[in-house]
Design a protein around this motif. Structure first.
Motif, PDB file in Angstrom:
ATOM      1  N   PRO A  64      -7.051  -4.101  -9.616  1.00  0.00           N
ATOM      2  CA  PRO A  64      -8.199  -4.862  -9.072  1.00  0.00           C
ATOM      3  C   PRO A  64      -9.423  -3.982  -8.797  1.00  0.00           C
ATOM      4  N   GLN A  65      -9.197  -2.694  -8.556  1.00  0.00           N
ATOM      5  CA  GLN A  65     -10.318  -1.785  -8.264  1.00  0.00           C
ATOM      6  C   GLN A  65     -11.205  -1.532  -9.489  1.00  0.00           C
ATOM      7  N   ILE A  66     -10.684  -1.835 -10.685  1.00  0.00           N
ATOM      8  CA  ILE A  66     -11.542  -1.769 -11.885  1.00  0.00           C
ATOM      9  C   ILE A  66     -11.782  -3.194 -12.402  1.00  0.00           C
ATOM     10  N   GLY A 109      -8.568   7.020   2.913  1.00  0.00           N
ATOM     11  CA  GLY A 109      -9.797   6.814   2.149  1.00  0.00           C
ATOM     12  C   GLY A 109      -9.444   5.909   0.986  1.00  0.00           C
ATOM     13  N   CYS A 110     -10.443   5.308   0.359  1.00  0.00           N
ATOM     14  CA  CYS A 110     -10.230   4.402  -0.769  1.00  0.00           C
ATOM     15  C   CYS A 110     -11.407   4.523  -1.734  1.00  0.00           C
ATOM     16  N   LEU A 111     -11.109   4.579  -3.021  1.00  0.00           N
ATOM     17  CA  LEU A 111     -12.176   4.742  -4.016  1.00  0.00           C
ATOM     18  C   LEU A 111     -13.125   3.544  -4.020  1.00  0.00           C
ATOM     19  N   SER A 112     -12.674   2.436  -3.475  1.00  0.00           N
ATOM     20  CA  SER A 112     -13.547   1.252  -3.428  1.00  0.00           C
ATOM     21  C   SER A 112     -14.307   1.133  -2.117  1.00  0.00           C
ATOM     22  N   GLN A 152       2.069   1.887  -0.614  1.00  0.00           N
ATOM     23  CA  GLN A 152       1.722   0.708   0.202  1.00  0.00           C
ATOM     24  C   GLN A 152       0.226   0.412   0.136  1.00  0.00           C
ATOM     25  N   HIS A 153      -0.583   1.484   0.133  1.00  0.00           N
ATOM     26  CA  HIS A 153      -2.038   1.306   0.024  1.00  0.00           C
ATOM     27  C   HIS A 153      -2.382   0.625  -1.304  1.00  0.00           C
ATOM     28  N   GLU A 154      -1.737   1.076  -2.400  1.00  0.00           N
ATOM     29  CA  GLU A 154      -2.076   0.508  -3.724  1.00  0.00           C
ATOM     30  C   GLU A 154      -1.515  -0.902  -3.902  1.00  0.00           C
ATOM     31  N   ILE A 155      -0.305  -1.140  -3.394  1.00  0.00           N
ATOM     32  CA  ILE A 155       0.280  -2.485  -3.512  1.00  0.00           C
ATOM     33  C   ILE A 155      -0.513  -3.481  -2.653  1.00  0.00           C
ATOM     34  N   ASP A 156      -1.047  -2.996  -1.514  1.00  0.00           N
ATOM     35  CA  ASP A 156      -1.948  -3.846  -0.694  1.00  0.00           C
ATOM     36  C   ASP A 156      -3.102  -4.365  -1.550  1.00  0.00           C
ATOM     37  N   HIS A 157      -3.669  -3.494  -2.407  1.00  0.00           N
ATOM     38  CA  HIS A 157      -4.812  -3.906  -3.246  1.00  0.00           C
ATOM     39  C   HIS A 157      -4.435  -5.090  -4.137  1.00  0.00           C
ATOM     40  N   LEU A 158      -3.164  -5.185  -4.533  1.00  0.00           N
ATOM     41  CA  LEU A 158      -2.721  -6.287  -5.416  1.00  0.00           C
ATOM     42  C   LEU A 158      -2.665  -7.598  -4.642  1.00  0.00           C
TER      43      LEU A 158
HETATM   44 NI    NI Z   1      -7.750   1.923  -2.145  1.00  0.00          NI
END
Ligand code: NI
Ligand code: 4LI
Length: 183
Positions: A64-66, A109-112, A152-158
């Motif tokens: 989702p971040q891209i 931190g988060c790239l988005s 967990q941080h990346e699965i949260d994005h989904l």
């Molecule tokens: Ni992130």
């Protein structure tokens, strides 16, 4: 190759959507997208490339971040013992998790998210994750420490969840009740 201009920022609606399952076996296109996400992480951790292409350093990235609302994540990180982890997964799913919590003492931190948002992000200390890798094999991972946090941080994005959704805004630095701090 993916650069920062391909990464959507906080406020873009796709970051708050629930991403769709990828149909398995993954299409050539979905594989290419997931490979490019992994390539981004590797490039972002290479000082020359990061400087040359102005890439922000990251150890995790979700589709989702891209602006691809599909259930795909890439993780490329060294754990606390310096062991290299590199996982690109379709349809990752947390099967079970510990009651015990842990958190990064530096916050997340988060790239988005362009600005630093202070505060501890309480997460499950240990998780069991399953997913499908780029060779179409089912992968089952038992994770703890930094790896458990990143997954967990990346699965949260989904699921349209941002890290700061978990921060206790009244007291962002309250040490999480008997949780394991990760430096
Ligand atoms: Ni992130
Ligand atoms: C606001 N405080 C902070 O950022 C923070 C501050 C201190 C300590 C921590 C531990 C913090 N937290 C934090 N630091 C990171 N990195 C450290 C720098 N590194 C990196 C940077 C450049 C080249 C190579 C690399 Cl390896 C990339 C990874 N990454 C994440 N997250 C949260 S889970 C997903 C992951 C992610 O990739 N975010 C983009 N959190």
């Amino acid at each position: 190759m993916i650069t920062m201009k391909d990464i959507i920022r906080d406020g873009h609606p796709t970051l708050r959507k629930v991403a769709e399952e990828v149909s398995i076996p993954a299409s050539k296109e979905d594989k290419q997208i997931l490979e490019s996400m992994m390539e981004y992480l590797i490039n972002s951790q290479d000082p020359e490339k990061a400087e040359k292409f102005e890439l922000r350093g990251g150890v995790g990235l979700a589709a989702p971040q891209i602006n691809v609302p599909k259930r795909m994540i890439a993780v490329h990180a060294k754990d606390e013992n310096g062991q290299q982890f590199s996982y690109a997964l379709f349809n990752p799913k947390i099967l079970s998790h510990s009651i015990e919590k842990s958190y990064l003492t530096g916050g997340e931190g988060c790239l988005s998210v362009d600005e630093a948002i202070p505060g501890f992000v309480p997460r499950n200390a240990r998780i069991t994750v399953k997913g499908i890798d780029l060779d179409n094999n089912e992968v089952k991972l038992r994770l703890k420490g930094l790896m458990a946090i990143i997954f967990q941080h990346e699965i949260d994005h989904l699921n349209g969840v941002m890290f700061y959704d978990h921060i206790n805004t009244e007291a962002p630095y309250t040490p999480v009740e008997n949780a394991i701090p990760i430096d």
